[in-house]
Design an enzyme around this catalytic site. Structure first.
Site, PDB file in Angstrom:
ATOM      1  CG  LEU A 226      -0.169  -8.107   6.568  1.00 59.69           C
ATOM      2  CD1 LEU A 226      -0.800  -6.906   5.859  1.00 59.69           C
ATOM      3  CD2 LEU A 226       0.512  -9.030   5.545  1.00 59.69           C
ATOM      4  CG  HIS A 227       6.073  -9.622   9.594  1.00 61.94           C
ATOM      5  ND1 HIS A 227       7.024  -9.480   8.600  1.00 61.94           N
ATOM      6  CD2 HIS A 227       5.702 -10.931   9.570  1.00 61.94           C
ATOM      7  CE1 HIS A 227       7.245 -10.643   8.026  1.00 61.94           C
ATOM      8  NE2 HIS A 227       6.432 -11.550   8.577  1.00 61.94           N
TER       9      HIS A 227
ATOM     10  CG  HIS B   5       4.140  -9.720   5.318  1.00 63.21           C
ATOM     11  ND1 HIS B   5       3.883 -10.007   6.639  1.00 63.21           N
ATOM     12  CD2 HIS B   5       4.185 -10.913   4.680  1.00 63.21           C
ATOM     13  CE1 HIS B   5       3.775 -11.323   6.794  1.00 63.21           C
ATOM     14  NE2 HIS B   5       3.958 -11.896   5.619  1.00 63.21           N
TER      15      HIS B   5
ATOM     16  CD  GLN C 233       1.603 -22.108   1.532  1.00 63.76           C
ATOM     17  OE1 GLN C 233       1.116 -21.617   0.532  1.00 63.76           O
ATOM     18  NE2 GLN C 233       2.589 -21.497   2.183  1.00 63.76           N
TER      19      GLN C 233
ATOM     20  N   GLY D 106       9.831 -12.786  -0.828  1.00 66.85           N
ATOM     21  CA  GLY D 106      10.929 -12.483   0.085  1.00 66.85           C
ATOM     22  C   GLY D 106      12.041 -13.512   0.012  1.00 66.85           C
ATOM     23  CD  GLN D 107      17.344 -14.577  -0.712  1.00 65.08           C
ATOM     24  OE1 GLN D 107      17.163 -14.183  -1.858  1.00 65.08           O
ATOM     25  NE2 GLN D 107      17.832 -15.763  -0.421  1.00 65.08           N
ATOM     26  CE  LYS D 108      11.887 -15.907   8.007  1.00 64.03           C
ATOM     27  NZ  LYS D 108      11.077 -17.078   7.774  1.00 64.03           N
TER      28      LYS D 108
ATOM     29  CB  VAL E  88      12.613  -7.119   6.909  1.00 60.60           C
ATOM     30  CG1 VAL E  88      12.485  -6.083   8.028  1.00 60.60           C
ATOM     31  CG2 VAL E  88      12.515  -6.450   5.548  1.00 60.60           C
TER      32      VAL E  88
ATOM     33  CB  SER F 130       8.795 -15.345  10.817  1.00 62.00           C
ATOM     34  OG  SER F 130       7.865 -16.399  10.687  1.00 62.00           O
TER      35      SER F 130
HETATM   36  P1  AMP Z   1       4.105 -15.321   4.397  1.00 62.71           P
HETATM   37  O1  AMP Z   1       2.964 -14.436   4.797  1.00 62.71           O
HETATM   38  O2  AMP Z   1       4.940 -15.794   5.542  1.00 62.71           O
HETATM   39  O3  AMP Z   1       3.693 -16.418   3.447  1.00 62.71           O
HETATM   40  O4  AMP Z   1       5.092 -14.403   3.566  1.00 62.71           O
HETATM   41  C1  AMP Z   1       4.634 -13.682   2.451  1.00 62.71           C
HETATM   42  C2  AMP Z   1       5.815 -13.110   1.733  1.00 62.71           C
HETATM   43  O5  AMP Z   1       6.553 -12.273   2.614  1.00 62.71           O
HETATM   44  C3  AMP Z   1       6.793 -14.183   1.231  1.00 62.71           C
HETATM   45  O6  AMP Z   1       7.263 -13.827  -0.057  1.00 62.71           O
HETATM   46  C4  AMP Z   1       7.883 -14.131   2.246  1.00 62.71           C
HETATM   47  O7  AMP Z   1       9.144 -14.563   1.773  1.00 62.71           O
HETATM   48  C5  AMP Z   1       7.902 -12.657   2.588  1.00 62.71           C
HETATM   49  N1  AMP Z   1       8.512 -12.450   3.909  1.00 62.71           N
HETATM   50  C6  AMP Z   1       8.164 -13.042   5.076  1.00 62.71           C
HETATM   51  N2  AMP Z   1       8.991 -12.652   6.059  1.00 62.71           N
HETATM   52  C7  AMP Z   1       9.881 -11.788   5.507  1.00 62.71           C
HETATM   53  C8  AMP Z   1      11.002 -11.055   6.009  1.00 62.71           C
HETATM   54  N3  AMP Z   1      11.375 -11.120   7.277  1.00 62.71           N
HETATM   55  N4  AMP Z   1      11.680 -10.280   5.143  1.00 62.71           N
HETATM   56  C9  AMP Z   1      11.311 -10.205   3.829  1.00 62.71           C
HETATM   57  N5  AMP Z   1      10.278 -10.864   3.303  1.00 62.71           N
HETATM   58  C10 AMP Z   1       9.575 -11.655   4.129  1.00 62.71           C
END
Ligand code: AMP
Length: 287
Positions: free
Chosen positions: A33-34, A37, A61, A147-149, A176, A185
């Site tokens: 997590l960051h 998240h 995935q 996330g829009q990311k 973010v 990320s």
């Molecule tokens: P992940 O753990 O990478 O699968 O991400 C989980 C959720 O966090 C997803 O909906 C991502 O789009 C969101 N997310 C990841 N990085 C960011 C970021 N930098 N800003 C906003 N949301 C994020």
């Protein structure tokens, strides 16, 4: 904070929560997590009374040559972070719990899965849609945030929720970034200090697109050429794609329509690390 590893226990908790008229919010993640998240946690905190975060690195995935095994994991740190930020529950299933022997069903969001990430990660979105549908059936959220990311993922999940009449509000939260612009990320941890500096070209390239658009340019080819030029400036980034597409249908845009929001999406490799980032032009026209 409760940590739940069994799908049955999770469903029982979800049923009891719903029966007492409490709203469930879900933040699906793959952990490590960051602050990106955590921004999702904040985005739905007020709209639910049981705030759940799931952590599951979903093998379905990842492609055969992708980083499933190497994907960064630190469950103790994640749990401490989730608790510190006021999550009520973490759903932390094992792979066997989510994919027991004999598992064979998948969800295909057909057209939205094909462009952008779909071109370079065939099958990726089948895995994403399937795991998100499973999480919705297990955690039973009223609201879930993405996330829009991962812009294409958010759009596709929203489509799936509509198409399958899933009774979940889908919230999409802004990207973010680190103070220097790099989109946060979990995969940033793979970058060496030199690569991390190189990776800044990605957010710079998106700024170039925003600046051109703000200056009145409405020619998608000109904007994508400017993005590409910024990415190629150092010669050490391998661009997979730069695409300008309608922010809802993900079909390519040539000339901008003022009623249309445009997603500028980039995927690039810095060393062996694959990074994605994006920006939305004409955001006020977002559906
Ligand atoms: P992940 O753990 O990478 O699968 O991400 C989980 C959720 O966090 C997803 O909906 C991502 O789009 C969101 N997310 C990841 N990085 C960011 C970021 N930098 N800003 C906003 N949301 C994020």
């Amino acid at each position: 904070m409760q940590v739940v590893t069994s799908t049955q226990d999770m469903q029982r908790i979800a049923d009891a929560t719903r029966a007492s008229d409490r709203r469930i919010g879900l933040v699906p993640t793959m952990g490590f997590l960051h602050e990106g998240h955590m921004s999702l946690v904040e985005a739905i905190r007020e709209s639910c009374s049981l705030l759940a975060l799931s952590i599951f690195v979903n093998p379905m995935q990842f492609g055969p040559s992708e980083d499933f095994t190497a994907y960064p994991r630190d469950i103790d740190r994640d749990l401490a972070m989730a608790e510190a930020r006021g999550c009520d529950l973490v759903f932390l299933p094992s792979t066997d719990e989510m994919y027991p022997d004999g598992f064979q069903t998948s969800i295909d969001v057909r057209t939205l899965s094909l462009p952008l990430e779909g071109e370079f990660r065939p099958g990726h979105f089948r895995g994403v849609a399937t795991i998100v549908a499973k999480l919705f059936n297990i955690v039973k959220p009223h609201v879930a945030v993405f996330g829009q990311k991962d812009a294409q993922q958010s759009i596709l999940i929203r489509r799936m929720a509509r198409d399958l009449n899933l009774d979940v509000d889908i919230v999409i939260a802004p990207i973010v970034r680190e103070p220097d612009g790099l989109a946060m990320s979990s995969r940033n941890t793979y970058l060496s200090p030199d690569e991390r500096a190189e990776a800044l070209a990605i957010s710079r390239s998106l700024h170039a697109a925003e600046a051109l658009h703000a200056g009145g340019c409405r020619d998608a080819l000109e904007i994508s050429a400017a993005v590409m030029a910024e990415l190629n400036r150092t010669g050490r980034i391998k661009v997979e794609y730069v695409r300008i597409v309608d922010a809802d249908a993900l079909v390519p845009i040539q000339a901008f329509d003022p009623r249309q929001a445009a997603l500028v999406a980039v995927a690039a490799r810095v060393g062996t690390t694959r990074l994605i980032d994006n920006t939305i032009l004409n955001r006020t026209a977002m559906p």
